[in-house]
Each structure stands twice: as C-alpha cells, then as structure tokens.
Write a protein that holds these residues in place. Structure first.
Motif, PDB file in Angstrom:
ATOM      1  N   LEU A   1      27.855  47.338  80.678  1.00  0.00           N
ATOM      2  CA  LEU A   1      29.257  46.986  80.484  1.00  0.00           C
ATOM      3  C   LEU A   1      29.433  46.367  79.098  1.00  0.00           C
ATOM      4  N   ARG A   2      30.421  46.804  78.396  1.00  0.00           N
ATOM      5  CA  ARG A   2      30.621  46.329  77.030  1.00  0.00           C
ATOM      6  C   ARG A   2      31.700  45.249  76.935  1.00  0.00           C
ATOM      7  N   TYR A   3      32.755  45.373  77.748  1.00  0.00           N
ATOM      8  CA  TYR A   3      33.905  44.500  77.522  1.00  0.00           C
ATOM      9  C   TYR A   3      34.341  43.691  78.748  1.00  0.00           C
ATOM     10  N   ASN A   4      34.560  44.337  79.908  1.00  0.00           N
ATOM     11  CA  ASN A   4      35.154  43.642  81.036  1.00  0.00           C
ATOM     12  C   ASN A   4      34.877  44.394  82.330  1.00  0.00           C
ATOM     13  N   LEU A   5      35.227  43.757  83.440  1.00  0.00           N
ATOM     14  CA  LEU A   5      35.080  44.374  84.758  1.00  0.00           C
ATOM     15  C   LEU A   5      36.180  43.811  85.650  1.00  0.00           C
ATOM     16  N   TYR A   6      37.020  44.701  86.186  1.00  0.00           N
ATOM     17  CA  TYR A   6      38.129  44.279  87.036  1.00  0.00           C
ATOM     18  C   TYR A   6      37.979  44.890  88.425  1.00  0.00           C
ATOM     19  N   GLY A   7      38.384  44.132  89.452  1.00  0.00           N
ATOM     20  CA  GLY A   7      38.340  44.611  90.821  1.00  0.00           C
ATOM     21  C   GLY A   7      39.238  43.779  91.704  1.00  0.00           C
ATOM     22  N   ALA A   8      39.180  44.044  93.004  1.00  0.00           N
ATOM     23  CA  ALA A   8      39.963  43.302  93.985  1.00  0.00           C
ATOM     24  C   ALA A   8      39.064  42.289  94.672  1.00  0.00           C
ATOM     25  N   GLU A   9      39.431  41.038  94.592  1.00  0.00           N
ATOM     26  CA  GLU A   9      38.621  39.986  95.185  1.00  0.00           C
ATOM     27  C   GLU A   9      38.677  40.052  96.704  1.00  0.00           C
ATOM     28  N   GLY A  10      37.527  39.908  97.357  1.00  0.00           N
ATOM     29  CA  GLY A  10      37.471  39.890  98.803  1.00  0.00           C
ATOM     30  C   GLY A  10      37.885  41.190  99.459  1.00  0.00           C
ATOM     31  N   GLY A  11      37.801  42.284  98.740  1.00  0.00           N
ATOM     32  CA  GLY A  11      38.147  43.584  99.321  1.00  0.00           C
ATOM     33  C   GLY A  11      39.626  43.819  99.465  1.00  0.00           C
ATOM     34  N   ASP A  12      40.468  42.971  98.839  1.00  0.00           N
ATOM     35  CA  ASP A  12      41.912  43.159  98.922  1.00  0.00           C
ATOM     36  C   ASP A  12      42.367  44.231  97.934  1.00  0.00           C
ATOM     37  N   SER A  13      43.666  44.291  97.739  1.00  0.00           N
ATOM     38  CA  SER A  13      44.247  45.251  96.801  1.00  0.00           C
ATOM     39  C   SER A  13      44.917  44.491  95.661  1.00  0.00           C
ATOM     40  N   ARG A  14      44.685  44.964  94.444  1.00  0.00           N
ATOM     41  CA  ARG A  14      45.329  44.358  93.275  1.00  0.00           C
ATOM     42  C   ARG A  14      45.883  45.469  92.385  1.00  0.00           C
ATOM     43  N   THR A  15      47.084  45.233  91.904  1.00  0.00           N
ATOM     44  CA  THR A  15      47.728  46.198  91.013  1.00  0.00           C
ATOM     45  C   THR A  15      47.942  45.549  89.652  1.00  0.00           C
ATOM     46  N   PHE A  16      47.383  46.174  88.643  1.00  0.00           N
ATOM     47  CA  PHE A  16      47.532  45.687  87.279  1.00  0.00           C
ATOM     48  C   PHE A  16      48.511  46.597  86.530  1.00  0.00           C
ATOM     49  N   THR A  17      49.334  45.994  85.690  1.00  0.00           N
ATOM     50  CA  THR A  17      50.358  46.744  84.956  1.00  0.00           C
ATOM     51  C   THR A  17      50.133  46.617  83.454  1.00  0.00           C
ATOM     52  N   TYR A  18      50.263  47.737  82.767  1.00  0.00           N
ATOM     53  CA  TYR A  18      50.180  47.744  81.303  1.00  0.00           C
ATOM     54  C   TYR A  18      51.380  48.518  80.765  1.00  0.00           C
ATOM     55  N   LYS A  19      52.145  47.912  79.892  1.00  0.00           N
ATOM     56  CA  LYS A  19      53.300  48.572  79.276  1.00  0.00           C
ATOM     57  C   LYS A  19      52.998  48.827  77.815  1.00  0.00           C
ATOM     58  N   SER A  20      53.042  50.079  77.446  1.00  0.00           N
ATOM     59  CA  SER A  20      52.654  50.455  76.088  1.00  0.00           C
ATOM     60  C   SER A  20      53.718  50.059  75.081  1.00  0.00           C
ATOM     61  N   GLU A  21      53.270  49.465  73.987  1.00  0.00           N
ATOM     62  CA  GLU A  21      54.178  49.084  72.909  1.00  0.00           C
ATOM     63  C   GLU A  21      54.136  50.069  71.749  1.00  0.00           C
ATOM     64  N   GLY A  22      53.340  51.107  71.894  1.00  0.00           N
ATOM     65  CA  GLY A  22      53.239  52.112  70.833  1.00  0.00           C
ATOM     66  C   GLY A  22      52.561  53.351  71.373  1.00  0.00           C
ATOM     67  N   GLN A  23      52.271  54.278  70.505  1.00  0.00           N
ATOM     68  CA  GLN A  23      51.556  55.491  70.906  1.00  0.00           C
ATOM     69  C   GLN A  23      50.077  55.139  71.030  1.00  0.00           C
ATOM     70  N   THR A  24      49.575  55.114  72.271  1.00  0.00           N
ATOM     71  CA  THR A  24      48.215  54.675  72.522  1.00  0.00           C
ATOM     72  C   THR A  24      47.494  55.629  73.469  1.00  0.00           C
ATOM     73  N   ILE A  25      46.169  55.465  73.542  1.00  0.00           N
ATOM     74  CA  ILE A  25      45.360  56.160  74.544  1.00  0.00           C
ATOM     75  C   ILE A  25      44.659  55.078  75.361  1.00  0.00           C
ATOM     76  N   PHE A  26      45.103  54.926  76.594  1.00  0.00           N
ATOM     77  CA  PHE A  26      44.553  53.919  77.501  1.00  0.00           C
ATOM     78  C   PHE A  26      43.334  54.516  78.203  1.00  0.00           C
ATOM     79  N   SER A  27      42.263  53.744  78.336  1.00  0.00           N
ATOM     80  CA  SER A  27      41.048  54.298  78.942  1.00  0.00           C
ATOM     81  C   SER A  27      40.330  53.245  79.778  1.00  0.00           C
ATOM     82  N   PHE A  28      39.594  53.719  80.771  1.00  0.00           N
ATOM     83  CA  PHE A  28      38.763  52.843  81.593  1.00  0.00           C
ATOM     84  C   PHE A  28      37.785  53.693  82.400  1.00  0.00           C
ATOM     85  N   HIS A  29      36.667  53.070  82.793  1.00  0.00           N
ATOM     86  CA  HIS A  29      35.696  53.680  83.689  1.00  0.00           C
ATOM     87  C   HIS A  29      35.927  53.120  85.087  1.00  0.00           C
TER      88      HIS A  29
END
Length: 312
Positions: free
Chosen positions: A210-238
C-alpha cells in the motif's frame, strides 16, 4: 517556353485527375457508398496540423498515415500552379481552399466520403508548403537546379512544419498530472476518516503493498464516501477483500447517480483473477462520485490525477 508550358499543363491536369480518383473512387468508396444512408460533416478541426508523431511512425497504421497523405499529396499543386500562372500566395491559397471545400462537400453529398475540415486544412497546408518551396527553389536559370532546390526546400519546410505542429499540439493538449492521494475523506454520516495506513495487505495469496491509504467499513457496516470533482480529473482506486475473509464485502460506485461499478466478495471468490481490482474513472468538473464499501471489502491508494497543460 510554349512547349514547356504545355508539358506543365498536361502534368497538372493528369495529377489533378489522379488526386480526384483517390478522393472519390479509390479505397472501395463506390462499394461502401451503397451502405451509407446519411451525410457526414465534420466542421471542428481536431488539432493544429494532424500529422502523426515520430512515435506513431514506429508502429504505422492506416489512420496515422492519412495525415501525411493528405498533406504531402497536395504539395505538387503549390509548385505547379504558380509555375504555370503568376499568382500571389493569398489569392492562390484562398482559391485552393475554396476548391477543396467544394470537393469535400461533393464527397459528402455523393456518399463517396465525408466533409472533413481536417482534410481541407491538411490539403491546404500541403499546397502552401509547395508554394513556399517553389518561391524558395526557383531562383536559378537552370531548370535542374530549380527542381533540386525546390525539392530540398519542400522537405525542409515540411519537417519544420511537422516539428511546429508537434510542439503546438503538445502545448494545447492536456496530460495527467501527479497523483494526489485522498488523505481525509468524509462518509455519509459526516465521519471524517484519514484511512488506515498499513504497509501491505494479502489478497488471494498475493502480498499487495500500500502506498497511500486504505479505506473500509468499520465493524462490517456500510460506508459511503463522496468525491466532487473540481476539474477534469481521473479518479482511481484499488479494491478487494483482504485475507482472512469470508468474502462478505462488496463495493459500489455511482457517478451522478448512475451505477458504474458493482463488485461483491462472491465475485472475488469465484473469479480470483479479477482481484485486486483497479478502477479508473474520468471525471468532468462538477461530477459527483459516490463509493459505497460494505463488509470486509477495502479500497486503497485512493486519489486522482488532474488533467492539465504541460506548462502547469
């Protein structure tokens, strides 16, 4: 002089007929026209010159060679016409461009091609190169020396134009900037997360650094993350279910409410070759991306690259 003029006129007419043949009848145009039911008009030029780059020449294709052909094939007109008639450059290139537009229009209406402003510009650039080569080359009394000087001038002008076009195209074309990791992300409940930062995780018996970060749902719950683009971008994740796991997790992504990604742990169990997964999502300014993570599923190395000009 009269004999030379007749020869020049004959060569010009024959070459014009040859070019017209390629424009209207070559490459199976007559056969394909039967399958075309609508007119095609392209009015917006793609870039400055539309010539293939040196890298394209290492792996040439039909499309990469079209730009060369559209330019080089019309260089002789810039030499032959001013050789036959005394004409200024402005008058020559204006009339030539109008003639090419007429031919492009005929191509479209007869279904023997399309109206493409890129072709018209490339043809006219070729004619302009020929005109410049003629003016630079025809300075001697000897016809042979004139022809050699014109040929050399044409090659030099073409290479200079090619280099200029490549430079301008590079300047006006956006490229990916450096990767920007998301180190703080707010979920749907307003909880701010900086993400976990382990050195690696294990997926399908494979150690994933892992190079930067790791996100998940704590305790097996559900979490929704939101990202709003402020420009022309390429969003990526594994993404994937790290071991040990019972494959209970899943991950979904929506772009402005439209689902674009949906993978479950069961997919990972039955198709392990698909994991770890990688998602790269092009975003325009104002696009809203939502990523929902449930169960054991994780997303890591989350971030984006911004499309920017080379000088940025």
């Amino acid at each position: 002089m009269v004999k030379q003029r007749k020869i020049l006129l004959t060569v010009t007419v024959l070459y014009t007929l040859l070019v017209l043949y390629f424009m209207f009848f070559a490459f199976g145009r007559g056969e394909t026209s039967d399958n075309i039911s609508r007119y095609t008009f392209i009015f917006m030029p793609e870039n400055f010159i539309s010539l293939p780059s040196p890298a394209d020449l290492l792996h040439p294709s039909l499309m990469s060679m079209v730009g060369f052909g559209n330019t080089i094939a019309f260089i002789p007109f810039g030499i032959l016409i001013p050789w036959l008639y005394r004409v200024s450059f402005v008058r020559f290139i204006t009339l030539f461009f109008i003639a090419i537009l007429v031919l492009e229009t005929i191509q479209a209406f007869t279904f023997l091609g399309s109206f493409d402003i890129n072709d018209a510009l490339q043809n006219s650039i070729g004619a302009a190169l020929g005109f410049g080569a003629y003016k630079l080359g025809f300075r001697y009394r000897s016809l042979g020396r004139n022809l050699v000087a014109t040929a050399i001038s044409g090659m030099v002008l073409f290479i200079a134009l090619w280099g200029l076009g490549a430079a301008v195209d590079k300047i006006i074309t956006k490229v990916e900037g450096p990767f920007v990791a998301i180190t703080e992300w707010t979920d749907n409940s307003g909880h701010l997360s900086t993400g976990d930062k382990p050195d690696s995780i294990q997926i399908n018996g494979q150690k994933i650094p892992l190079r930067y970060n790791l996100y998940g749902a704590e305790g097996g719950d559900s979490r929704t993350f939101t990202y709003k683009s402020e420009g022309q971008t390429i969003f990526s994740f594994h993404y994937g279910n790290p071991e040990p796991t019972d494959y209970s997790g899943d991950i979904r992504a929506t772009l402005d409410g439209r689902e674009i990604l949906n993978y479950s742990g069961e997919v990972q169990r039955t198709n392990p070759d698909l994991f770890p997964g990688l998602s790269e999502i092009p975003l325009e300014p104002g696009d809203e991306l939502k990523i929902t993570i449930e169960g054991d599923m994780k997303a890591w190395d989350v971030g984006y690259t911004r499309m920017q000009y080379i000088w940025n």
